[in-house]
Motif scaffolding. Structure first.
Motif, PDB file in Angstrom:
ATOM      1  N   PHE A 224     -14.269  -4.775   5.210  1.00 57.00           N
ATOM      2  CA  PHE A 224     -15.524  -4.046   5.260  1.00 57.00           C
ATOM      3  C   PHE A 224     -16.676  -5.048   5.293  1.00 57.00           C
ATOM      4  O   PHE A 224     -16.729  -5.975   4.477  1.00 57.00           O
ATOM      5  N   PRO A 225     -17.627  -4.892   6.194  1.00 58.57           N
ATOM      6  CA  PRO A 225     -18.690  -5.888   6.355  1.00 58.57           C
ATOM      7  C   PRO A 225     -19.832  -5.741   5.361  1.00 58.57           C
ATOM      8  O   PRO A 225     -20.097  -4.658   4.844  1.00 58.57           O
ATOM      9  N   GLY A 226     -20.499  -6.855   5.087  1.00 60.03           N
ATOM     10  CA  GLY A 226     -21.760  -6.885   4.363  1.00 60.03           C
ATOM     11  C   GLY A 226     -21.779  -6.113   3.063  1.00 60.03           C
ATOM     12  O   GLY A 226     -20.846  -6.154   2.261  1.00 60.03           O
ATOM     13  N   TRP A 227     -22.889  -5.392   2.856  1.00 65.48           N
ATOM     14  CA  TRP A 227     -23.097  -4.684   1.600  1.00 65.48           C
ATOM     15  C   TRP A 227     -22.115  -3.535   1.416  1.00 65.48           C
ATOM     16  O   TRP A 227     -21.801  -3.165   0.282  1.00 65.48           O
ATOM     17  N   VAL A 228     -21.607  -2.992   2.532  1.00 68.94           N
ATOM     18  CA  VAL A 228     -20.614  -1.910   2.428  1.00 68.94           C
ATOM     19  C   VAL A 228     -19.361  -2.429   1.730  1.00 68.94           C
ATOM     20  O   VAL A 228     -18.809  -1.788   0.827  1.00 68.94           O
ATOM     21  N   GLY A 229     -18.926  -3.623   2.139  1.00 66.41           N
ATOM     22  CA  GLY A 229     -17.770  -4.226   1.500  1.00 66.41           C
ATOM     23  C   GLY A 229     -18.021  -4.553   0.043  1.00 66.41           C
ATOM     24  O   GLY A 229     -17.150  -4.362  -0.807  1.00 66.41           O
ATOM     25  N   GLY A 230     -19.232  -5.036  -0.259  1.00 71.98           N
ATOM     26  CA  GLY A 230     -19.568  -5.357  -1.635  1.00 71.98           C
ATOM     27  C   GLY A 230     -19.542  -4.135  -2.534  1.00 71.98           C
ATOM     28  O   GLY A 230     -19.010  -4.175  -3.642  1.00 71.98           O
ATOM     29  N   VAL A 231     -20.105  -3.037  -2.048  1.00 74.16           N
ATOM     30  CA  VAL A 231     -20.090  -1.791  -2.811  1.00 74.16           C
ATOM     31  C   VAL A 231     -18.674  -1.273  -2.987  1.00 74.16           C
ATOM     32  O   VAL A 231     -18.269  -0.868  -4.085  1.00 74.16           O
ATOM     33  N   ALA A 232     -17.907  -1.289  -1.892  1.00 74.61           N
ATOM     34  CA  ALA A 232     -16.534  -0.777  -1.942  1.00 74.61           C
ATOM     35  C   ALA A 232     -15.694  -1.543  -2.954  1.00 74.61           C
ATOM     36  O   ALA A 232     -14.910  -0.951  -3.710  1.00 74.61           O
ATOM     37  N   ARG A 233     -15.834  -2.858  -2.984  1.00 73.42           N
ATOM     38  CA  ARG A 233     -15.026  -3.687  -3.887  1.00 73.42           C
ATOM     39  C   ARG A 233     -15.489  -3.611  -5.339  1.00 73.42           C
ATOM     40  O   ARG A 233     -14.791  -4.093  -6.227  1.00 73.42           O
ATOM     41  N   ALA A 234     -16.654  -2.987  -5.578  1.00 71.45           N
ATOM     42  CA  ALA A 234     -17.152  -2.858  -6.947  1.00 71.45           C
ATOM     43  C   ALA A 234     -16.816  -1.511  -7.572  1.00 71.45           C
ATOM     44  O   ALA A 234     -17.047  -1.307  -8.758  1.00 71.45           O
ATOM     45  N   THR A 235     -16.274  -0.597  -6.792  1.00 71.24           N
ATOM     46  CA  THR A 235     -15.975   0.747  -7.296  1.00 71.24           C
ATOM     47  C   THR A 235     -14.675   0.752  -8.102  1.00 71.24           C
ATOM     48  O   THR A 235     -13.826  -0.128  -7.940  1.00 71.24           O
ATOM     49  N   PRO A 236     -14.475   1.761  -8.948  1.00 64.24           N
ATOM     50  CA  PRO A 236     -13.209   1.840  -9.695  1.00 64.24           C
ATOM     51  C   PRO A 236     -12.003   2.062  -8.791  1.00 64.24           C
ATOM     52  O   PRO A 236     -10.894   1.648  -9.141  1.00 64.24           O
ATOM     53  N   TRP A 237     -12.216   2.684  -7.630  1.00 62.35           N
ATOM     54  CA  TRP A 237     -11.090   2.911  -6.718  1.00 62.35           C
ATOM     55  C   TRP A 237     -10.511   1.597  -6.214  1.00 62.35           C
ATOM     56  O   TRP A 237      -9.309   1.500  -5.980  1.00 62.35           O
ATOM     57  N   ALA A 238     -11.358   0.589  -6.061  1.00 60.60           N
ATOM     58  CA  ALA A 238     -10.862  -0.718  -5.624  1.00 60.60           C
ATOM     59  C   ALA A 238      -9.877  -1.291  -6.626  1.00 60.60           C
ATOM     60  O   ALA A 238      -8.945  -2.018  -6.269  1.00 60.60           O
ATOM     61  N   ALA A 239     -10.057  -0.961  -7.913  1.00 66.38           N
ATOM     62  CA  ALA A 239      -9.182  -1.472  -8.964  1.00 66.38           C
ATOM     63  C   ALA A 239      -7.812  -0.822  -8.951  1.00 66.38           C
ATOM     64  O   ALA A 239      -6.881  -1.313  -9.593  1.00 66.38           O
ATOM     65  N   THR A 240      -7.659   0.294  -8.215  1.00 66.11           N
ATOM     66  CA  THR A 240      -6.384   1.007  -8.220  1.00 66.11           C
ATOM     67  C   THR A 240      -5.386   0.441  -7.223  1.00 66.11           C
ATOM     68  O   THR A 240      -4.184   0.441  -7.486  1.00 66.11           O
ATOM     69  N   LEU A 241      -5.862  -0.027  -6.077  1.00 68.72           N
ATOM     70  CA  LEU A 241      -4.949  -0.449  -5.013  1.00 68.72           C
ATOM     71  C   LEU A 241      -5.267  -1.839  -4.475  1.00 68.72           C
ATOM     72  O   LEU A 241      -4.392  -2.708  -4.418  1.00 68.72           O
TER      73      LEU A 241
ATOM     74  N   GLN B  98       0.830  -1.203   0.000  1.00 70.82           N
ATOM     75  CA  GLN B  98       0.000   0.000   0.000  1.00 70.82           C
ATOM     76  C   GLN B  98       0.866   1.255   0.000  1.00 70.82           C
ATOM     77  O   GLN B  98       0.676   2.164  -0.813  1.00 70.82           O
ATOM     78  N   GLN B  99       1.854   1.302   0.894  1.00 71.31           N
ATOM     79  CA  GLN B  99       2.720   2.487   0.984  1.00 71.31           C
ATOM     80  C   GLN B  99       3.577   2.654  -0.269  1.00 71.31           C
ATOM     81  O   GLN B  99       3.873   3.771  -0.689  1.00 71.31           O
ATOM     82  N   GLY B 100       3.965   1.547  -0.880  1.00 75.68           N
ATOM     83  CA  GLY B 100       4.780   1.626  -2.086  1.00 75.68           C
ATOM     84  C   GLY B 100       3.998   2.056  -3.313  1.00 75.68           C
ATOM     85  O   GLY B 100       4.570   2.636  -4.244  1.00 75.68           O
ATOM     86  N   LEU B 101       2.685   1.801  -3.321  1.00 78.73           N
ATOM     87  CA  LEU B 101       1.873   2.095  -4.500  1.00 78.73           C
ATOM     88  C   LEU B 101       1.122   3.418  -4.415  1.00 78.73           C
ATOM     89  O   LEU B 101       0.571   3.870  -5.416  1.00 78.73           O
ATOM     90  N   LEU B 102       1.100   4.046  -3.257  1.00 79.70           N
ATOM     91  CA  LEU B 102       0.333   5.286  -3.103  1.00 79.70           C
ATOM     92  C   LEU B 102       0.746   6.343  -4.121  1.00 79.70           C
ATOM     93  O   LEU B 102      -0.096   6.968  -4.768  1.00 79.70           O
TER      94      LEU B 102
ATOM     95  N   VAL C 195       0.307   5.126  -8.081  1.00 79.40           N
ATOM     96  CA  VAL C 195      -1.103   5.089  -8.456  1.00 79.40           C
ATOM     97  C   VAL C 195      -1.725   6.491  -8.394  1.00 79.40           C
ATOM     98  O   VAL C 195      -2.670   6.787  -9.106  1.00 79.40           O
ATOM     99  N   GLY C 196      -1.159   7.351  -7.553  1.00 81.52           N
ATOM    100  CA  GLY C 196      -1.684   8.719  -7.452  1.00 81.52           C
ATOM    101  C   GLY C 196      -2.913   8.815  -6.580  1.00 81.52           C
ATOM    102  O   GLY C 196      -3.846   9.561  -6.897  1.00 81.52           O
ATOM    103  N   ILE C 197      -2.921   8.090  -5.466  1.00 80.64           N
ATOM    104  CA  ILE C 197      -4.071   8.100  -4.574  1.00 80.64           C
ATOM    105  C   ILE C 197      -4.350   9.504  -4.045  1.00 80.64           C
ATOM    106  O   ILE C 197      -5.495   9.930  -3.908  1.00 80.64           O
ATOM    107  N   PHE C 198      -3.298  10.252  -3.738  1.00 78.40           N
ATOM    108  CA  PHE C 198      -3.466  11.606  -3.206  1.00 78.40           C
ATOM    109  C   PHE C 198      -3.506  12.664  -4.312  1.00 78.40           C
ATOM    110  O   PHE C 198      -3.303  13.850  -4.051  1.00 78.40           O
TER     111      PHE C 198
ATOM    112  N   LEU D 107      -9.380   7.496  -0.775  1.00 81.21           N
ATOM    113  CA  LEU D 107      -8.814   6.951   0.461  1.00 81.21           C
ATOM    114  C   LEU D 107      -9.698   5.856   1.041  1.00 81.21           C
ATOM    115  O   LEU D 107      -9.206   4.832   1.525  1.00 81.21           O
ATOM    116  N   PHE D 108     -11.004   6.054   0.976  1.00 79.27           N
ATOM    117  CA  PHE D 108     -11.927   5.108   1.596  1.00 79.27           C
ATOM    118  C   PHE D 108     -12.109   3.841   0.769  1.00 79.27           C
ATOM    119  O   PHE D 108     -12.098   2.726   1.296  1.00 79.27           O
TER     120      PHE D 108
END
Length: 265
Positions: free
Chosen positions: A199-216, A65-69, A72-75, A187-188
């Motif tokens: 991340f639990p339940g539907w929150v985790g499912g939504v988070a893992r489906a976003t384009p941001w999940a594909a970055t890191l 994570q620290q090496g890819l920040l 990838v341009g997270i900030f 960041l989130f």
């Protein structure tokens, strides 16, 4: 394609001149790596096997994570800050006069930046982390290749997001508010704070489906071999978001160019 290659090479050289900033950034990532390790060790000792990760997976996640920040341009990166500023000040008109495609021009700039950051800052925190902790590494050439492809795709997804954020300035005059909102979402949902697998339940499912999940998150899971549906599905997930964001970026470029013409340049 020669012109875009030349742009990428010059962008690489440009960022290589900021040696003190690069060293400072690598040092900062390393310090935060140890801080996160302390937090993660406490969390995983309290909840062993959290999210399907063992302690070694969690610590490896921290250093990757620290090496890819930065790569990838997270900030945020040149595409978000510099392009957004050029839109705000009207200097984007110069870019539109060039006999090149606006999106490909800035993609080339971002590619040169990302490669330099990956070489200069990506490995340093990981090396330090490997010396201090028992980390996991890919076990086969095939897995190493998948990691390289996934990291490259993650950078492309990140560029697509940042490009759209920068171009929002054509419609709202100043994109800095959108940049701040995009930073919070990045960041989130990317895994820059916690692995998305916790991340639990539907929150985790939504988070893992976003384009941001594909970055890191996705590239790190490919490294760890923690892709429930397989590496092929993980790479396909990234490719889908590249296509979606690429088409959206192309459409935004066309509409933005028309808007500039309507306003008289």
């Amino acid at each position: 394609m020669g012109v875009y290659w030349a742009i990428a090479v010059r962008s690489f050289r440009r960022f290589s001149t900021y040696r003190i900033a690069t060293l400072s950034g690598a040092f900062t990532n390393t310090v935060f790596g140890f801080i996160f390790c302390g937090v993660y060790l406490t969390l995983w000792h309290t909840r062993p096997g959290l999210g399907g990760y063992d302690v070694s997976d969690a610590l490896t996640f921290v250093w990757l994570q620290q090496g890819l920040l930065a790569p990838v341009g997270i900030f945020g990166a040149t595409t978000t800050v510099e392009l957004g500023e050029r839109v705000r000040t009207g200097e984007i008109a110069v870019d539109l006069y060039r006999p090149t495609h606006l999106m490909l021009w800035w993609l080339s700039v971002d590619a040169g930046r990302a490669v330099f950051q990956l070489l200069a800052r990506g490995g340093a925190p990981l090396i330090v982390g490997a010396l201090a902790f028992d980390l996991n590494f890919p076990s086969s050439p095939t897995q190493w290749l998948a990691v390289a492809v996934s990291v490259a795709l993650g950078i492309l997804v990140s560029f697509g997001i940042r490009y759209l954020v920068a171009l929002s300035g054509f419609w709202i005059t100043d994109s800095r508010g959108v940049e701040s909102m995009a930073l919070v979402l990045s960041l989130f949902f990317s895994g820059a704070i916690l692995p998305l697998v916790v991340f639990p339940g539907w929150v985790g499912g939504v988070a893992r489906a976003t384009p941001w999940a594909a970055t890191l998150q996705v590239p790190i899971d490919v490294w760890l071999g923690r892709n429930p549906r397989g590496v092929g599905w993980a790479l396909a997930f990234q490719l889908v978001w590249i296509v979606v964001l690429g088409l959206a970026g192309r459409m935004a470029t066309v509409l933005a160019t028309r808007k500039v013409v309507i306003q008289g340049g």
